[in-house]
Design a protein around this motif. Structure first.
Motif, mmCIF file in Angstrom:
data_model
loop_
_atom_site.group_PDB
_atom_site.id
_atom_site.type_symbol
_atom_site.label_atom_id
_atom_site.label_comp_id
_atom_site.label_asym_id
_atom_site.label_seq_id
_atom_site.Cartn_x
_atom_site.Cartn_y
_atom_site.Cartn_z
ATOM 1 N N SER A 32 -5.852 -3.913 3.225
ATOM 2 C CA SER A 32 -5.616 -4.372 4.590
ATOM 3 C C SER A 32 -6.910 -4.404 5.372
ATOM 4 O O SER A 32 -7.802 -3.575 5.150
ATOM 5 C CB SER A 32 -4.638 -3.430 5.318
ATOM 6 O OG SER A 32 -3.382 -3.462 4.702
ATOM 7 N N HIS A 84 4.490 -9.341 -0.765
ATOM 8 C CA HIS A 84 3.690 -8.476 0.095
ATOM 9 C C HIS A 84 4.600 -7.524 0.855
ATOM 10 O O HIS A 84 5.671 -7.895 1.302
ATOM 11 C CB HIS A 84 2.930 -9.370 1.088
ATOM 12 C CG HIS A 84 2.285 -8.643 2.207
ATOM 13 N ND1 HIS A 84 1.110 -7.964 2.055
ATOM 14 C CD2 HIS A 84 2.649 -8.492 3.489
ATOM 15 C CE1 HIS A 84 0.771 -7.424 3.218
ATOM 16 N NE2 HIS A 84 1.688 -7.734 4.097
ATOM 17 N N TYR A 121 -3.155 -14.097 0.707
ATOM 18 C CA TYR A 121 -3.430 -13.769 -0.686
ATOM 19 C C TYR A 121 -4.791 -14.302 -1.098
ATOM 20 O O TYR A 121 -5.096 -15.468 -0.865
ATOM 21 C CB TYR A 121 -2.353 -14.380 -1.598
ATOM 22 C CG TYR A 121 -1.004 -13.762 -1.362
ATOM 23 C CD1 TYR A 121 -0.579 -12.682 -2.119
ATOM 24 C CD2 TYR A 121 -0.172 -14.231 -0.359
ATOM 25 C CE1 TYR A 121 0.649 -12.090 -1.888
ATOM 26 C CE2 TYR A 121 1.054 -13.640 -0.107
ATOM 27 C CZ TYR A 121 1.460 -12.572 -0.882
ATOM 28 O OH TYR A 121 2.673 -11.986 -0.639
ATOM 29 N N THR A 158 -3.327 -4.616 -3.389
ATOM 30 C CA THR A 158 -3.327 -4.923 -1.962
ATOM 31 C C THR A 158 -4.405 -4.127 -1.223
ATOM 32 O O THR A 158 -4.807 -3.054 -1.647
ATOM 33 C CB THR A 158 -1.958 -4.598 -1.321
ATOM 34 O OG1 THR A 158 -1.696 -3.196 -1.461
ATOM 35 C CG2 THR A 158 -0.844 -5.380 -1.976
ATOM 36 N N PHE A 191 -0.966 -7.646 -9.207
ATOM 37 C CA PHE A 191 -1.347 -7.618 -7.797
ATOM 38 C C PHE A 191 -2.051 -6.322 -7.445
ATOM 39 O O PHE A 191 -1.860 -5.300 -8.094
ATOM 40 C CB PHE A 191 -0.099 -7.742 -6.901
ATOM 41 C CG PHE A 191 0.749 -8.927 -7.220
ATOM 42 C CD1 PHE A 191 0.510 -10.146 -6.613
ATOM 43 C CD2 PHE A 191 1.780 -8.838 -8.144
ATOM 44 C CE1 PHE A 191 1.279 -11.250 -6.916
ATOM 45 C CE2 PHE A 191 2.559 -9.945 -8.455
ATOM 46 C CZ PHE A 191 2.306 -11.148 -7.840
ATOM 47 N N SER A 233 -5.099 -0.788 -3.253
ATOM 48 C CA SER A 233 -4.016 -0.157 -4.002
ATOM 49 C C SER A 233 -4.306 -0.198 -5.493
ATOM 50 O O SER A 233 -5.181 -0.933 -5.961
ATOM 51 C CB SER A 233 -2.688 -0.887 -3.735
ATOM 52 O OG SER A 233 -2.636 -2.115 -4.459
#
Length: 142
Positions: free
Chosen positions: A137, A105, A71, A135, A133, A92
């Motif tokens: 990758s 997550h 995080y 996200t 939040f 996202s």
């Protein structure tokens, strides 16, 4: 006694691809050191962080992509998301948990949230700390 988390070793499948990704995200490159054919150490620090990441050749036996659930904490998630997407990072949409709890997550083979938690679109309605939040990758799916 003060204890600070200083370094996280990440397993990567392609050192140069991972290096290019973290440069694109905006992390500071601290070290790219090679010692012979079997050792290469690449060390990055996120802006404003006291904890860094390190990856390379001969660093860890853990499979690339298996280390998940890291995080990055920011003071303004909308600004951070805009900056990352502006750098070409796929991020996202912002979301929050219906119950107002830390959502966790989801990715790869790892899920870090309770079965009764529900992800809702948008910022946390009360703008609670650790309530919203987004996200993204790295190339190995972390």
């Amino acid at each position: 006694m003060n204890l600070k988390l200083e370094m996280i070793v990440l397993p990567v499948s392609d050192i140069d691809r991972a290096k290019a990704f973290y440069e694109k995200v905006g992390f500071r490159l601290d070290v790219d050191y090679t010692a012979g054919e079997d050792i290469r150490i690449v060390h990055f620090t996120p802006p404003g962080s006291e904890c860094s990441i390190m990856f390379g050749e001969g660093m860890t036996p853990i499979a690339p992509g298996s280390f998940q659930g890291l995080y990055l904490i920011v003071s303004d998630i909308e600004e951070a998301r805009a900056e990352l997407t502006g750098r070409g990072i796929e991020v996202s949409e912002i979301f929050h948990d219906a119950g107002g709890l830390f959502h966790g997550h989801e990715g790869g083979d790892v899920t870090h949230h309770g079965a009764d938690q529900e992800r809702l679109a948008g910022l946390h309605p009360e703008r609670a700390s650790y309530g919203s939040f987004a996200t993204f990758s790295d190339p190995d799916g972390r």
